[in-house]
Design a protein around this motif. Structure first.
Motif, mmCIF file in Angstrom:
data_model
loop_
_atom_site.group_PDB
_atom_site.id
_atom_site.type_symbol
_atom_site.label_atom_id
_atom_site.label_comp_id
_atom_site.label_asym_id
_atom_site.label_seq_id
_atom_site.Cartn_x
_atom_site.Cartn_y
_atom_site.Cartn_z
ATOM 1 N N TYR A 1 0.894 -1.337 -0.124
ATOM 2 C CA TYR A 1 -0.071 -0.008 0.071
ATOM 3 C C TYR A 1 0.940 1.263 -0.055
ATOM 4 C CZ TYR A 1 -3.327 3.505 1.377
ATOM 5 O OH TYR A 1 -4.145 4.544 1.622
ATOM 6 N N VAL B 1 -8.789 0.191 0.118
ATOM 7 C CA VAL B 1 -8.571 0.053 1.400
ATOM 8 C C VAL B 1 -9.774 0.480 2.489
ATOM 9 C CG1 VAL B 1 -7.009 0.419 3.421
ATOM 10 C CG2 VAL B 1 -6.090 0.107 1.360
ATOM 11 N N SER C 1 -6.176 2.486 -4.869
ATOM 12 C CA SER C 1 -5.962 1.643 -3.914
ATOM 13 C C SER C 1 -6.387 2.099 -2.484
ATOM 14 C CB SER C 1 -4.439 1.259 -3.923
ATOM 15 O OG SER C 1 -3.763 2.570 -3.746
ATOM 16 N N SER D 1 0.298 3.703 -2.906
ATOM 17 C CA SER D 1 -0.439 5.078 -2.710
ATOM 18 C C SER D 1 -0.045 6.190 -2.841
ATOM 19 C CB SER D 1 -1.188 4.849 -1.272
ATOM 20 O OG SER D 1 -0.004 5.091 -0.491
#
Lengths: 534, 488
Positions: free
Chosen positions: B266, B284, B280, B270
């Motif tokens: 992530y 999440v 993303s 991100s």
């Protein structure tokens, strides 16, 4: 370790002591609890005596007394900055009367628990844990600390209602827990929000210090709850308004106000007598205390705006609670609803934002504290004897229980606000404050004061009607002869518990200055905080 | 690729010191197989002792790596503070699991289970110290295969065999799907290191539709290990069906590894400009909200404690996703919540197991009235439940508070309403979780017992004490979190 810390943590010592003793010593638990509470009561009286009434407190650290400040949690959290949590306690005129009240009511509660047979170890240990949490709540000046005590209070109460309660105890316990937790979890979000908005000017770190949260200068620019450049909005509502409402919601559940009151009659009816006493005598005050200490002091600007609504909620609670009390057939439920009504005065008084109203609200909290404790104890007396509280099952009790009737009559007259008793002072000052509010332009119309007075009238109606139904006339009992034998008059222990409460009701009714004197400076200080926004 | 073999060998030799903790596990693994074969008959405890020793050595090597930030094996193996700390938590969790197994399964235990446990630990360690898809896949598969074996190892009845079977089937399908996704990604980027620039470059120029498909496939694999919604379906059955010691392991240790992997992924994605970075973030948030809601709401309906814990751990995964989301550069939140989670869950399962021995059942109903007979056990259990809800003064509360703080900080800077929704859902699910966690003290203390409880033949005192210590830690770290946090 200062006096205040000792006051808070003495019960914890009692809890540990009770837990450490073997069950062979089960007879000693109540004496331990009693002993520690007596010491606490003495300590709180000492604090009362030492308290300097000229210091205001509220938003000035220097105005607090018996202050203790130790750094507790210091964490470096990288990008988010330094976490600063203090063990910060102190009292001002708002917390002092409530602390004294709490120790007194706690003492009454222990006295009422004298005949607990079911696992006394757990019972007294939990009671002492609750005691600690309550003292902590009224003394904490750090929001984090406050929250910890606030949540710790829930757990013993859950078990006290759930294990030692009446038939529907499970339901009542979980309902009470859920209501309060819902409020407090949302409160946690606001606490976090406040934490990020406020910076300690001395260290530059974010802080949970409540006093720093009360000073508009400590809000960093553009922060979420920022006071000056208030451009944070959620769905068009200012963030500060949302913060205030959420906090108010959390405390209003505890007060409780209509329509968030429904846990209260259930909890009261199912709780054992001592827990009812503590619930009504102390825990409801936490709601009022939270509104004054946190909602109004930290969000004075929103408080000034939302004033009309809060007063309206107060008036509705007064009337709705009173009307409900009028309709009850269970004596304990009737008193529970009368609590809703009487606590409505607290809200109305706070919202009036006048010195009279605020002092009246505080006075009403104190007065309602020991009066409701006495009332619930009186219900407990009759319930202990015949295990029934249904009003229509009793008639003409006066002839078989004369002493009991006398105490009930005094407690009822005191609660309905007869002049000469403490409740009168509280309610009268609230009404005066609410009436004057219009000329002080705090946004409370006069008809709300009128609504409050009707509440007093209604309370006279339900108390007197109950008195007439249960105590006067020819003796007629549902349980017949068996009840007649069981319904013995008050014994010495019971009188010993009731006497101080009723004496105090009379004493404060005649000499209200005992309370007013100590809280005056704080009330004026609070008004100073809010005045610029009116 | 014109690197001479000697350079490659040099590189490998140079990287060996970074691999020391895992080498200890591997050697321990081989030795414990031999030990179980030859020594176990003569000396019952030998494999167990060997396993504990190799894990302690691993821990020792890990402490040496604490402040090192390096990479080895051509960049495949990453050593950084986050990974090392996670591996320490993993190893500590594995040690407790080993003790748990040893205390609980003395009969028909020929020692092989410890070697499988070592293999699983190794797999999780690999998960938390790489950014290379190939190595990660090996790690995931090592954990998975070891877990399938663990779940079925002590199976004595149909339900347990079914759980093992279900787990193996569902797991292999997810692994296959993930491998397919990885092959697509490799095809699109020509690079398997998800942190590398070339990888990002490849992702940015790839056609969106095929990329989304590939990423979705990859997330199936990670989602399976983390059991977040909608890949959570296996976990209730497996949790309920496996022996409690194994459930305790499955619900804690592999999750730590998978979370670290997810965090790295992530973090790598991100913050970049490619279209998926925004996606993303949304992924999440949505997965976190869905997991918290589904996990906690489904847990409300459970009558079996282990099943309830399975759903509640799905809820906790959702909360951990929130922690990942909050993770910007202060990873202490994540580690703190992870440690809290491991402590709480291990304690819970130790207590569940103890009661299972007592009553022969994991039904909540069977706890009725037991509070009187086991006041200490249920008090500790209640404390852990309070921590799982996230009430003060426990470690669970501090963990939640810190995640809330981090997310709030993000909200304050972005003003995104989705983040606010995340916060509110996080808070509300805490209230929901009160309902089911409090069933435990509710049954134990508030309900009356129906039948007298049979005394167990062998109850492990030692394990119970570990449970009490863990329960005590939840309160101690709740009151003094800086003790723990200063370690990170």
């Amino acid at each position: 370790m200062g006096l205040l810390s000792i006051l808070i943590f003495l019960p914890l010592v009692a809890t540990l002591l009770i837990l450490a003793l073997p069950s062979a010593a089960r007879a000693s638990y109540k004496y331990i609890a009693l002993g520690f509470t007596v010491v606490q009561f003495a300590l709180s009286l000492f604090l009362y005596q030492q308290f300097d009434p000229h210091l205001g407190g509220i938003n000035q650290a220097a105005g607090y007394q018996f202050v203790e400040q130790l750094s507790w949690i210091r964490l470096d959290l990288g990008a988010i900055g330094q976490l600063e949590i203090d063990y910060f306690i102190g009292i001002d005129g708002i917390s002092l009367p409530l602390l004294v009240l709490s120790t007194l009511v706690m003492l009454m509660g222990i006295g009422a628990s004298w005949q607990v047979e079911k696992s006394p170890k757990g019972y007294f240990a939990l009671l002492m844990l609750l005691n600690m949490a309550v003292m902590g709540i009224f003394s904490a000046l750090d929001f984090f600390l406050f929250y910890v005590f606030y949540e710790v209070m829930l757990l013993p109460l859950y078990f006290l209602i759930g294990i030692w309660g009446g038939e529907r105890r499970e339901y009542a316990a979980i309902k009470f827990f859920i209501y309060t937790l819902l409020g407090s979890v949302l409160m946690l979000l606001v606490i976090v929000g406040l934490y990020f908005s406020v910076v300690n000017p001395a260290t530059g770190a974010h802080t949970f210090n409540m006093l720093l949260m009360m000073d508009p200068n400590n809000y960093s620019d553009g922060s979420f709850f920022s006071l000056l450049s208030n451009y944070h909005e959620i769905f068009g509502v200012p963030a500060r308004m949302i913060g205030f409402v959420v906090l108010f919601f959390a405390f209003a559940i505890k007060v409780p106000i209509v329509p968030l009151h429904t846990w209260l009659p259930d909890a009261h009816v199912e709780a054992p007598t001592p827990v009812s006493i503590i619930l009504a005598g102390i825990l409801l005050k936490i709601g009022g205390y939270g509104i004054i200490r946190i909602c109004y002091s930290i969000f004075p600007d929103v408080a000034a705006q939302a004033n009309w609504w809060i007063a309206l909620i107060g008036v509705v609670s007064i009337l709705y609670g009173a009307l409900n009390a009028l309709a009850q057939k269970d004596l304990k439920r009737m008193i529970a609803y009368s609590s809703v009504s009487h606590m409505g005065f607290v809200l109305l008084g706070i919202a009036s934002l006048t010195a009279e109203g605020l002092s009246g609200a505080m006075f009403q909290m104190v007065s309602h504290g020991f009066l409701s404790a006495a009332l619930f104890f009186l219900v407990g007396v009759i319930y202990d004897r015949v295990h029934d509280r249904y009003i229509y099952n009793f008639r003409g009790l006066a002839s078989i229980m004369p002493k009991y009737t006398a105490y009930v009559a005094i407690a009822f007259f005191a609660s309905l606000g007869l002049p000469g008793f403490s409740a009168f002072i509280g309610e009268a000052f609230v009404i005066i404050g609410a009436f004057n509010a219009e000329s002080m332009s705090t946004g409370i119309p006069r008809w709300m004061a009128l609504g409050g007075s009707i509440g007093i009238l209604l309370s006279a109606a339900y108390f007197l009607w109950t008195l007439q139904r249960m105590f006067f006339g020819e003796t007629r009992l549902q349980g017949g002869k068996a009840w007649h034998r069981a319904l013995t008059d008050l014994n010495r222990r019971e009188q010993f518990i009731l006497f101080p409460a009723l004496t105090l009701a009379l004493l404060l009714g005649i000499m209200p200055s005992l309370v007013f004197h100590k809280l005056n400076a704080s009330v004026l200080q609070l008004l100073e905080v809010i005045k610029p926004y009116l | 690729m014109n690197v001479s073999i000697s350079t490659i060998l040099d590189q490998i030799i140079a990287a060996v010191p970074l691999f020391k903790p895992e080498l200890a596990l591997i050697i321990g693994f081989i030795c414990s197989i031999l030990c179980a074969l030859f020594l176990e008959k003569r000396w019952q405890m030998s494999t167990f002792v060997l396993t504990i020793c190799s894990m302690l050595i691993t821990l020792f090597f890990l402490t040496e790596q604490l402040n090192i930030s390096a990479s080895g094996f051509s960049g495949m193996w990453l050593v950084d503070t986050l990974g090392t700390q996670a591996r320490m938590v993993i190893t500590a969790g594995a040690i407790i699991t080993a003790i748990f197994i040893q205390q609980r399964h003395r009969e028909n235990n020929n020692g092989d289970v410890y070697s499988v446990l070592l293999a699983a630990t190794l797999g999780v360690n690999i998960l938390s110290s790489s950014s290379n898809w190939l190595l990660l896949f090996i790690g995931i598969e090592t954990v998975s295969i070891a877990s399938y074996v663990l779940v079925g190892y002590f199976s004595g009845n149909k339900a347990q065999s079914e759980a093992a079977m279900k787990y193996a089937l569902f797991g292999s399908v997810c692994a296959a799907v993930m491998l397919y996704g990885l092959s697509l990604i490799y095809g699109l980027t020509g690079d398997l290191d998800f942190q590398s620039a070339q990888h990002m470059q490849g992702l940015m120029v790839a056609p969106q539709s095929i990329l989304v498909l590939a990423l979705f496939f990859v997330f199936v694999g990670i989602g399976f290990k983390l059991s977040f919604v909608p890949f959570h379906l296996w976990s209730p059955d497996v949790y309920q069906g496996s022996p409690t010691a194994i459930t305790a392991f499955l619900s804690t240790v592999p999750k730590v590894g998978a979370l670290i992997l997810f965090t790295r992924l992530y973090q790598a994605w991100s913050s970049t400009a490619f279209f998926f970075s925004e996606l993303s973030v949304w992924l999440v948030i949505v997965v976190a909200i869905a997991s918290m809601l589904v996990g906690n709401l489904a847990a409300l309906r459970q009558r079996d404690v282990k099943r309830m814990m399975a759903y509640s751990s799905i809820g906790h995964t959702g909360f951990l996703m929130m922690a990942i989301f909050a993770y910007q550069d202060a990873h202490s939140y994540l580690m703190f919540y992870m440690v809290a989670y491991v402590i709480m869950n291990l304690a819970t399962f130790i207590f569940i197991d103890r009661l299972e021995q007592q009553t022969g059942s994991t039904q909540l109903q069977s706890y009725a009235g037991l509070g009187k007979s086991f006041p200490m056990l249920f008090t500790a259990f209640t404390v852990v439940a309070i921590s799982l809800i996230g009430l003060p003064p426990t470690i669970g509360f501090i963990g939640k508070l810190m995640v809330f703080s981090a997310v709030f900080d993000l909200y304050q800077s972005s003003g995104d309403l989705a983040i606010l929704a995340l916060l509110v859902v996080g808070a509300l699910t805490a209230v929901i979780s009160l309902f089911f966690y409090f069933r435990i003290p509710l049954y134990a203390f508030l309900r009356q017992t129906e039948q007298p409880t049979a005394q167990p033949a062998t109850a492990s005192k030692f394990l119970e004490i570990i449970g009490y210590i863990l329960a005590l830690l939840t309160v101690l770290f709740g009151l003094f979190p800086h003790v723990l946090l200063n370690l990170f």
